[in-house]
Design a protein around this motif. Sequence first.
Motif, PDB file in Angstrom:
ATOM      1  N   VAL A  98      44.731   0.553 -36.417  1.00  0.00           N
ATOM      2  CA  VAL A  98      43.954   1.780 -36.197  1.00  0.00           C
ATOM      3  C   VAL A  98      43.821   2.549 -37.515  1.00  0.00           C
ATOM      4  CG1 VAL A  98      43.906   3.988 -34.969  1.00  0.00           C
ATOM      5  CG2 VAL A  98      44.588   1.919 -33.763  1.00  0.00           C
ATOM      6  N   ALA A  99      44.917   2.613 -38.280  1.00  0.00           N
ATOM      7  CA  ALA A  99      44.869   3.308 -39.579  1.00  0.00           C
ATOM      8  C   ALA A  99      43.804   2.689 -40.479  1.00  0.00           C
ATOM      9  CB  ALA A  99      46.243   3.248 -40.259  1.00  0.00           C
ATOM     10  N   PHE A 100      43.712   1.371 -40.492  1.00  0.00           N
ATOM     11  CA  PHE A 100      42.730   0.686 -41.340  1.00  0.00           C
ATOM     12  C   PHE A 100      41.303   0.970 -40.855  1.00  0.00           C
ATOM     13  CE2 PHE A 100      44.983  -2.869 -43.911  1.00  0.00           C
ATOM     14  CZ  PHE A 100      45.996  -1.991 -44.252  1.00  0.00           C
ATOM     15  N   LYS A 101      41.145   1.092 -39.533  1.00  0.00           N
ATOM     16  CA  LYS A 101      39.821   1.424 -38.989  1.00  0.00           C
ATOM     17  C   LYS A 101      39.402   2.815 -39.483  1.00  0.00           C
ATOM     18  CE  LYS A 101      38.240  -1.799 -36.185  1.00  0.00           C
ATOM     19  NZ  LYS A 101      39.321  -2.550 -35.540  1.00  0.00           N
ATOM     20  N   PHE A 102      40.334   3.777 -39.388  1.00  0.00           N
ATOM     21  CA  PHE A 102      40.039   5.134 -39.858  1.00  0.00           C
ATOM     22  C   PHE A 102      39.791   5.133 -41.362  1.00  0.00           C
ATOM     23  CE2 PHE A 102      42.027   6.874 -35.887  1.00  0.00           C
ATOM     24  CZ  PHE A 102      40.944   7.635 -35.497  1.00  0.00           C
ATOM     25  N   TYR A 103      40.549   4.309 -42.078  1.00  0.00           N
ATOM     26  CA  TYR A 103      40.361   4.220 -43.527  1.00  0.00           C
ATOM     27  C   TYR A 103      38.937   3.767 -43.841  1.00  0.00           C
ATOM     28  CZ  TYR A 103      40.554   2.429 -48.235  1.00  0.00           C
ATOM     29  OH  TYR A 103      40.271   2.182 -49.544  1.00  0.00           O
ATOM     30  N   TYR A 104      38.500   2.746 -43.121  1.00  0.00           N
ATOM     31  CA  TYR A 104      37.151   2.231 -43.344  1.00  0.00           C
ATOM     32  C   TYR A 104      36.112   3.299 -43.021  1.00  0.00           C
ATOM     33  CZ  TYR A 104      32.765  -0.082 -42.235  1.00  0.00           C
ATOM     34  OH  TYR A 104      31.445  -0.400 -42.156  1.00  0.00           O
ATOM     35  N   ALA A 105      36.276   3.973 -41.861  1.00  0.00           N
ATOM     36  CA  ALA A 105      35.319   5.004 -41.454  1.00  0.00           C
ATOM     37  C   ALA A 105      35.234   6.089 -42.527  1.00  0.00           C
ATOM     38  CB  ALA A 105      35.723   5.602 -40.114  1.00  0.00           C
ATOM     39  N   THR A 106      36.408   6.524 -43.025  1.00  0.00           N
ATOM     40  CA  THR A 106      36.422   7.574 -44.043  1.00  0.00           C
ATOM     41  C   THR A 106      35.700   7.118 -45.299  1.00  0.00           C
ATOM     42  OG1 THR A 106      38.627   8.120 -43.226  1.00  0.00           O
ATOM     43  CG2 THR A 106      37.931   9.202 -45.248  1.00  0.00           C
ATOM     44  N   SER A 107      36.068   5.957 -45.808  1.00  0.00           N
ATOM     45  CA  SER A 107      35.502   5.588 -47.109  1.00  0.00           C
ATOM     46  C   SER A 107      34.051   5.140 -47.007  1.00  0.00           C
ATOM     47  CB  SER A 107      36.362   4.570 -47.859  1.00  0.00           C
ATOM     48  OG  SER A 107      36.915   3.658 -47.003  1.00  0.00           O
ATOM     49  N   VAL A 108      33.643   4.550 -45.876  1.00  0.00           N
ATOM     50  CA  VAL A 108      32.233   4.153 -45.788  1.00  0.00           C
ATOM     51  C   VAL A 108      31.354   5.399 -45.724  1.00  0.00           C
ATOM     52  CG1 VAL A 108      31.868   3.891 -43.279  1.00  0.00           C
ATOM     53  CG2 VAL A 108      30.649   2.427 -44.851  1.00  0.00           C
ATOM     54  N   LEU A 109      31.820   6.452 -45.037  1.00  0.00           N
ATOM     55  CA  LEU A 109      31.020   7.675 -44.968  1.00  0.00           C
ATOM     56  C   LEU A 109      30.949   8.358 -46.334  1.00  0.00           C
ATOM     57  CD1 LEU A 109      31.945   9.292 -41.515  1.00  0.00           C
ATOM     58  CD2 LEU A 109      29.944   7.942 -42.126  1.00  0.00           C
ATOM     59  N   MET A 110      32.067   8.347 -47.072  1.00  0.00           N
ATOM     60  CA  MET A 110      32.057   8.950 -48.409  1.00  0.00           C
ATOM     61  C   MET A 110      31.051   8.248 -49.306  1.00  0.00           C
ATOM     62  SD  MET A 110      36.134   9.591 -48.818  1.00  0.00           S
ATOM     63  CE  MET A 110      36.165   9.567 -50.577  1.00  0.00           C
ATOM     64  N   ARG A 111      31.079   6.912 -49.260  1.00  0.00           N
ATOM     65  CA  ARG A 111      30.149   6.138 -50.088  1.00  0.00           C
ATOM     66  C   ARG A 111      28.711   6.347 -49.645  1.00  0.00           C
ATOM     67  NH1 ARG A 111      32.372   1.692 -53.007  1.00  0.00           N
ATOM     68  NH2 ARG A 111      34.582   2.114 -53.163  1.00  0.00           N
ATOM     69  N   ALA A 112      28.500   6.359 -48.322  1.00  0.00           N
ATOM     70  CA  ALA A 112      27.136   6.499 -47.803  1.00  0.00           C
ATOM     71  C   ALA A 112      26.554   7.860 -48.176  1.00  0.00           C
ATOM     72  CB  ALA A 112      27.134   6.307 -46.295  1.00  0.00           C
ATOM     73  N   ARG A 113      27.402   8.902 -48.171  1.00  0.00           N
ATOM     74  CA  ARG A 113      26.911  10.232 -48.544  1.00  0.00           C
ATOM     75  C   ARG A 113      26.400  10.256 -49.980  1.00  0.00           C
ATOM     76  NH1 ARG A 113      28.716  15.544 -46.499  1.00  0.00           N
ATOM     77  NH2 ARG A 113      29.632  15.964 -48.494  1.00  0.00           N
TER      78      ARG A 113
END
Lengths: 61, 248
Positions: B212-227
């Motif tokens: 679950v932590a890795f899923k949240f990690y991915y969500a956080t960093s993909v949104l940062m990059r996408a922004r």
Amino acid sequence: MSLEEFFHMGGYAFYVWSSYGLTFFVLLMIFLKPMMSKKQVIKDLRTKYRQQERQTKEQNS
Amino acid sequence: MKLPAIVHKFSSPQNFYVMAGKLIPWLGWACLLFMISGLYYGLIEAPADYQQGESYRIMFIHVPSAWMSMFVYMVMAISGGIGLIWRIKLADVVASSSAPIGAAFTFLALATGSLWGKPMWGAWWVWDARLTSELILLFLYLGFIALQASIEDPRNAARAGAVLALVGVVNIPIIHYSVEWWSTLHQGPTVTKFDKPSIHISMLIPLLLMAVAFKFYYATSVLMRARNEVLLREQNSRWVKEVIANES
């Protein structure tokens, strides 16, 4: 479990700790990259917009 | 097929930029929370394995990394496909922002697997079906990144990348079933089985917490990059100029 035993990892210290170390190093890099590039993007765009503003002013005068 | 108007409204770059900005801190803190508890239960609370001793603790990062390597690939391929069919720019952005993160997870799955394989199998690497197909996944990610970097026009880059990603999807079931289809040195699935998972609860809990932590990690960093990507792609629109003016 003592602290020494914890770091010793039953003789597998090298394998366990390099796995964890490598993972957190890579995850940290991937996380910090967009933070730094955000600053760069803002800086670049600000310079670009200023130049555009200057050009339009020169054209008008 | 036409998408309802609401999809286009929510996938508008500006709307995405604002919403993602609000979500990122929550996702980031959730990641940290799950990560710390996962590490606590995985490294301190969980007992040693009766066969592998303490070395099995590599599993708590190896298995979530491997799961994420496939999950991120599917997100990349599906959003690439959405961008291809419905011309939603945001989908292209998500696809290209996912690639480096997915590549990192794939690299970690391979590297931690290697560090686990050496003491348990006696070899850093074997050309078994699971390891080979995971290596191909890494090449698919790198190919996607290189292909997109080589095409100047963002629309064409997104299209070419999406086609590559969609073709590469065939590798995902191969990775998953490789341990059943071929006789591999790599062990079979223990968690994603139809009957009860053959892993003790004291080891399953930290594994799932880390996943679950890795899923949240991915969500956080993909949104940062996408922004960041959205700001660059929309740099000529008025709202981006306002965002930049308001940034301190």
